[in-house]
Design an enzyme around this catalytic site. Structure first.
Site, PDB file in Angstrom:
ATOM      1  N   GLU A  20       0.800  -1.235   0.000  1.00 39.32           N
ATOM      2  CA  GLU A  20       0.000   0.000   0.000  1.00 39.32           C
ATOM      3  C   GLU A  20       0.832   1.284   0.000  1.00 39.32           C
ATOM      4  O   GLU A  20       0.667   2.135   0.883  1.00 39.32           O
ATOM      5  CB  GLU A  20      -0.991  -0.014   1.175  1.00 39.32           C
ATOM      6  CG  GLU A  20      -1.946  -1.189   1.106  1.00 39.32           C
ATOM      7  CD  GLU A  20      -2.840  -1.332   2.329  1.00 39.32           C
ATOM      8  OE1 GLU A  20      -3.087  -0.329   3.011  1.00 39.32           O
ATOM      9  OE2 GLU A  20      -3.292  -2.466   2.609  1.00 39.32           O
TER      10      GLU A  20
ATOM     11  N   HIS B 165     -10.814  -6.009  -1.001  1.00 38.90           N
ATOM     12  CA  HIS B 165     -11.753  -5.775   0.108  1.00 38.90           C
ATOM     13  C   HIS B 165     -12.967  -5.070  -0.488  1.00 38.90           C
ATOM     14  O   HIS B 165     -12.946  -3.866  -0.737  1.00 38.90           O
ATOM     15  CB  HIS B 165     -11.084  -4.951   1.207  1.00 38.90           C
ATOM     16  CG  HIS B 165      -9.882  -5.631   1.791  1.00 38.90           C
ATOM     17  ND1 HIS B 165      -9.988  -6.761   2.571  1.00 38.90           N
ATOM     18  CD2 HIS B 165      -8.560  -5.381   1.660  1.00 38.90           C
ATOM     19  CE1 HIS B 165      -8.775  -7.165   2.923  1.00 38.90           C
ATOM     20  NE2 HIS B 165      -7.887  -6.342   2.379  1.00 38.90           N
TER      21      HIS B 165
ATOM     22  N   ASN C 253       1.968  -4.790  -3.361  1.00 34.47           N
ATOM     23  CA  ASN C 253       0.582  -5.121  -3.033  1.00 34.47           C
ATOM     24  C   ASN C 253      -0.187  -3.827  -2.770  1.00 34.47           C
ATOM     25  O   ASN C 253       0.257  -2.996  -1.980  1.00 34.47           O
ATOM     26  CB  ASN C 253       0.595  -6.006  -1.771  1.00 34.47           C
ATOM     27  CG  ASN C 253      -0.722  -6.688  -1.495  1.00 34.47           C
ATOM     28  OD1 ASN C 253      -1.359  -7.214  -2.404  1.00 34.47           O
ATOM     29  ND2 ASN C 253      -1.141  -6.699  -0.234  1.00 34.47           N
TER      30      ASN C 253
ATOM     31  N   GLU D 224      -6.183 -10.341  -1.323  1.00 32.40           N
ATOM     32  CA  GLU D 224      -6.892 -10.124  -0.041  1.00 32.40           C
ATOM     33  C   GLU D 224      -8.389  -9.988  -0.283  1.00 32.40           C
ATOM     34  O   GLU D 224      -8.974  -8.944  -0.018  1.00 32.40           O
ATOM     35  CB  GLU D 224      -6.376  -8.853   0.656  1.00 32.40           C
ATOM     36  CG  GLU D 224      -4.893  -8.860   0.955  1.00 32.40           C
ATOM     37  CD  GLU D 224      -4.438  -7.684   1.810  1.00 32.40           C
ATOM     38  OE1 GLU D 224      -5.277  -7.038   2.467  1.00 32.40           O
ATOM     39  OE2 GLU D 224      -3.224  -7.423   1.825  1.00 32.40           O
TER      40      GLU D 224
ATOM     41  N   ASP E 268     -12.201 -10.214   0.405  1.00 37.05           N
ATOM     42  CA  ASP E 268     -13.368 -10.465   1.246  1.00 37.05           C
ATOM     43  C   ASP E 268     -14.488  -9.599   0.703  1.00 37.05           C
ATOM     44  O   ASP E 268     -14.249  -8.530   0.151  1.00 37.05           O
ATOM     45  CB  ASP E 268     -13.131 -10.252   2.755  1.00 37.05           C
ATOM     46  CG  ASP E 268     -12.373  -8.997   3.101  1.00 37.05           C
ATOM     47  OD1 ASP E 268     -12.508  -8.000   2.375  1.00 37.05           O
ATOM     48  OD2 ASP E 268     -11.658  -8.994   4.117  1.00 37.05           O
TER      49      ASP E 268
HETATM   50  O1  G3I Z   1      -4.529  -9.873  19.104  1.00 38.25           O
HETATM   51  C1  G3I Z   1      -4.708  -8.591  19.749  1.00 38.25           C
HETATM   52  C2  G3I Z   1      -5.570  -8.748  20.950  1.00 38.25           C
HETATM   53  O2  G3I Z   1      -4.891  -9.550  21.885  1.00 38.25           O
HETATM   54  C3  G3I Z   1      -5.860  -7.348  21.521  1.00 38.25           C
HETATM   55  O3  G3I Z   1      -6.750  -7.469  22.587  1.00 38.25           O
HETATM   56  C4  G3I Z   1      -6.481  -6.472  20.451  1.00 38.25           C
HETATM   57  C5  G3I Z   1      -6.710  -5.030  20.941  1.00 38.25           C
HETATM   58  O4  G3I Z   1      -6.739  -4.130  19.854  1.00 38.25           O
HETATM   59  O5  G3I Z   1      -5.611  -6.407  19.364  1.00 38.25           O
HETATM   60  C6  G3I Z   1      -5.371  -7.661  18.779  1.00 38.25           C
HETATM   61  O6  G3I Z   1      -4.500  -7.475  17.685  1.00 38.25           O
HETATM   62  C7  G3I Z   1      -5.074  -6.932  16.517  1.00 38.25           C
HETATM   63  C8  G3I Z   1      -4.869  -7.929  15.391  1.00 38.25           C
HETATM   64  O7  G3I Z   1      -5.335  -7.390  14.186  1.00 38.25           O
HETATM   65  C9  G3I Z   1      -5.610  -9.241  15.644  1.00 38.25           C
HETATM   66  O8  G3I Z   1      -6.990  -9.030  15.654  1.00 38.25           O
HETATM   67  C10 G3I Z   1      -4.384  -5.639  16.192  1.00 38.25           C
HETATM   68  O9  G3I Z   1      -4.686  -4.673  17.192  1.00 38.25           O
HETATM   69  C11 G3I Z   1      -4.847  -5.121  14.862  1.00 38.25           C
HETATM   70  O10 G3I Z   1      -4.066  -3.993  14.485  1.00 38.25           O
HETATM   71  C12 G3I Z   1      -4.640  -6.219  13.813  1.00 38.25           C
HETATM   72  O11 G3I Z   1      -5.221  -5.747  12.615  1.00 38.25           O
HETATM   73  C13 G3I Z   1      -4.747  -6.354  11.416  1.00 38.25           C
HETATM   74  C14 G3I Z   1      -4.319  -5.212  10.488  1.00 38.25           C
HETATM   75  O12 G3I Z   1      -4.046  -5.706   9.170  1.00 38.25           O
HETATM   76  C15 G3I Z   1      -3.031  -4.564  11.017  1.00 38.25           C
HETATM   77  O13 G3I Z   1      -1.986  -5.473  11.068  1.00 38.25           O
HETATM   78  C16 G3I Z   1      -5.896  -7.142  10.817  1.00 38.25           C
HETATM   79  O14 G3I Z   1      -6.129  -8.298  11.613  1.00 38.25           O
HETATM   80  C17 G3I Z   1      -5.536  -7.576   9.399  1.00 38.25           C
HETATM   81  O15 G3I Z   1      -6.640  -8.204   8.790  1.00 38.25           O
HETATM   82  C18 G3I Z   1      -5.164  -6.340   8.583  1.00 38.25           C
HETATM   83  O16 G3I Z   1      -4.812  -6.783   7.268  1.00 38.25           O
HETATM   84  C19 G3I Z   1      -4.611  -5.750   6.306  1.00 38.25           C
HETATM   85  C20 G3I Z   1      -3.491  -6.202   5.385  1.00 38.25           C
HETATM   86  O17 G3I Z   1      -2.349  -6.510   6.133  1.00 38.25           O
HETATM   87  C21 G3I Z   1      -3.187  -5.136   4.333  1.00 38.25           C
HETATM   88  N1  G3I Z   1      -4.382  -4.753   3.613  1.00 38.25           N
HETATM   89  C22 G3I Z   1      -5.529  -4.377   4.406  1.00 38.25           C
HETATM   90  C23 G3I Z   1      -5.857  -5.466   5.432  1.00 38.25           C
HETATM   91  C24 G3I Z   1      -7.073  -5.094   6.257  1.00 38.25           C
HETATM   92  O18 G3I Z   1      -6.813  -3.955   7.025  1.00 38.25           O
END
Ligand code: G3I
Length: 368
Positions: free
Chosen positions: A152, A231, A195, A262, A264
């Site tokens: 991105e 998405h 990506n 990606e 969904d």
């Molecule tokens: O696991 C912790 C949990 O223990 C805690 O209580 C909670 C509180 O916020 O956070 C949890 O971690 C989160 C994690 O996802 C698991 O759910 C992080 O805060 C959160 O930042 C993380 O978000 C991920 C995001 O990227 C940032 O890394 C999403 O799951 C993931 O689907 C998303 O994926 C991105 C791609 O990498 C790039 N393109 C867009 C896509 C969607 O945003």
């Protein structure tokens, strides 16, 4: 239910097609010459007993959803955490799945650890980037088939121009090429991808990505492929099959491999016939990509509505993935199967597979 067993290299066995009630997607995808993948979370392999069998049974490609990102792998400079990413790579290898590495550099300021975002000295920043890519791509050298090297890089609001971040500010636009060169140096066997989000519908952001990719190639940056995220929010950004094909072909014409990385498809609870609509959109995304020979991979951003980032982003109930929260296949699974089957390479001398695939695809489209 298909009761085939997948014998893992480790000797473990998992039911194939356990969740789908039909031929496993990975078997159909293999005939189509395309990888079929899902983003996965290491924690869920441990905590949800229904998760791993469907993941390994249906998909032959795995993308760590968060475990390989900079904040997770190097939370402090020089302190590396590889346990969760290792678990996913081990799982993939044990079940004959390839790994898409995601991502060495997510160019969003809030996705870079604070210690990186605060670094103002260009040489110090270069050192951080070199050390990070060397450690992460180096650890998985030969085990990650494709890396999303830069994720991105385009400005998300204007849709054109590069996203503002500390790298752009202190190293200029060349930071993107530097990341790719480092990745190639560290793991020469990995395919290197850029990506990007929000380009499947065409428009200014797509044009900006095409310009960026052309510039990178013109300056000899080792870029092998473009990852197009998917998405989709039904009714808001729903590209037609033809538009997806056009977009994919534009990158293929530059000599690149293309993957949908990606997918969904969120469908609000009040949308009429929402699962059928979702199946049609999924079929269009895949059909548009698979119409182009250079389309080599299709990855969903998760696979069960039980575990999706969309719930955190928009609240529950948008049901964006292929299997419901109880791991039952939704109509979109059949759309994937039919669309993949339509590209299947026929057995020599029969032509049967292609004919069957086209008939299945036509049936799905009629139902939609
Ligand atoms: O696991 C912790 C949990 O223990 C805690 O209580 C909670 C509180 O916020 O956070 C949890 O971690 C989160 C994690 O996802 C698991 O759910 C992080 O805060 C959160 O930042 C993380 O978000 C991920 C995001 O990227 C940032 O890394 C999403 O799951 C993931 O689907 C998303 O994926 C991105 C791609 O990498 C790039 N393109 C867009 C896509 C969607 O945003």
């Amino acid at each position: 239910m298909v009761a085939l067993l997948l014998l893992a290299r480790t000797g473990h066995a998992l039911p194939v097609g356990a969740g789908a009630g039909g031929e496993p997607l990975r078997a159909v995808a293999a005939r189509a010459g395309v990888a079929i993948g899902a983003a996965a979370r290491a924690l869920l392999l441990e905590t949800d007993p229904r998760y791993a069998p469907v993941l390994a049974g249906e998909f032959d490609s795995l993308t760590p959803e968060i475990e390989m990102k900079w904040p997770q792998t190097e939370p402090e400079p020089g302190r590396f955490v590889f346990g969760p990413a290792d678990a996913l790579v081990d799982f993939a290898e044990a079940h004959g799945m390839r790994v898409r590495g995601h991502t060495l550099l997510w160019a969003d300021p809030v996705r870079i650890p604070d210690y990186v975002a605060r670094t103002g000295d260009p040489e110090a920043l270069r050192t951080l980037l070199r050390n990070h890519i060397t450690a992460v791509a180096g650890r998985y050298r030969g085990r990650v088939e494709a890396w999303d090297v830069v994720n991105e890089p385009l400005d998300p609001i204007r849709g054109t121009g590069l996203r503002s971040n500390v790298f752009l500010e202190h190293l200029g636009p060349a930071y993107i090429g530097e990341a790719f060169r480092l990745a190639r140096e560290v793991d020469p066997s990995a395919q290197l991808f850029l990506n990007e989000i929000g380009v499947l519908s065409g428009g200014p952001k797509f044009e900006a990505l095409l310009d960026l990719v052309r510039d990178l190639l013109a300056t000899g940056v080792p870029l092998d492929g473009v990852g197009l995220q998917g998405h989709i929010f039904a009714g808001l950004n729903t590209p037609s099959r033809e538009r997806v094909e056009e977009v994919v072909r534009s990158f293929a014409d530059l000599g690149l491999v293309v993957e949908l990385t990606e997918i969904d498809v969120s469908v609000g609870p009040a949308v009429p016939d929402r699962l059928e609509l979702q199946a049609r959109i999924v079929g269009d995304l895949l059909g548009g990509c698979l119409a182009v020979e250079a389309c080599r991979g299709i990855t969903f951003w998760g696979f069960t509505d039980r575990h999706t980032w969309i719930d955190d982003f928009l609240g529950p109930g948008r049901a964006p993935l292929l299997f419901d929260a109880e791991y039952r296949p939704k109509p979109a699974v059949e759309a994937v199967r039919a669309t993949l089957a339509a590209r299947a390479v026929p057995e020599p001398g029969t032509g049967l597979a292609l004919a069957t695939g086209l008939a299945a695809l036509a049936a799905t489209r009629r139902r939609a």
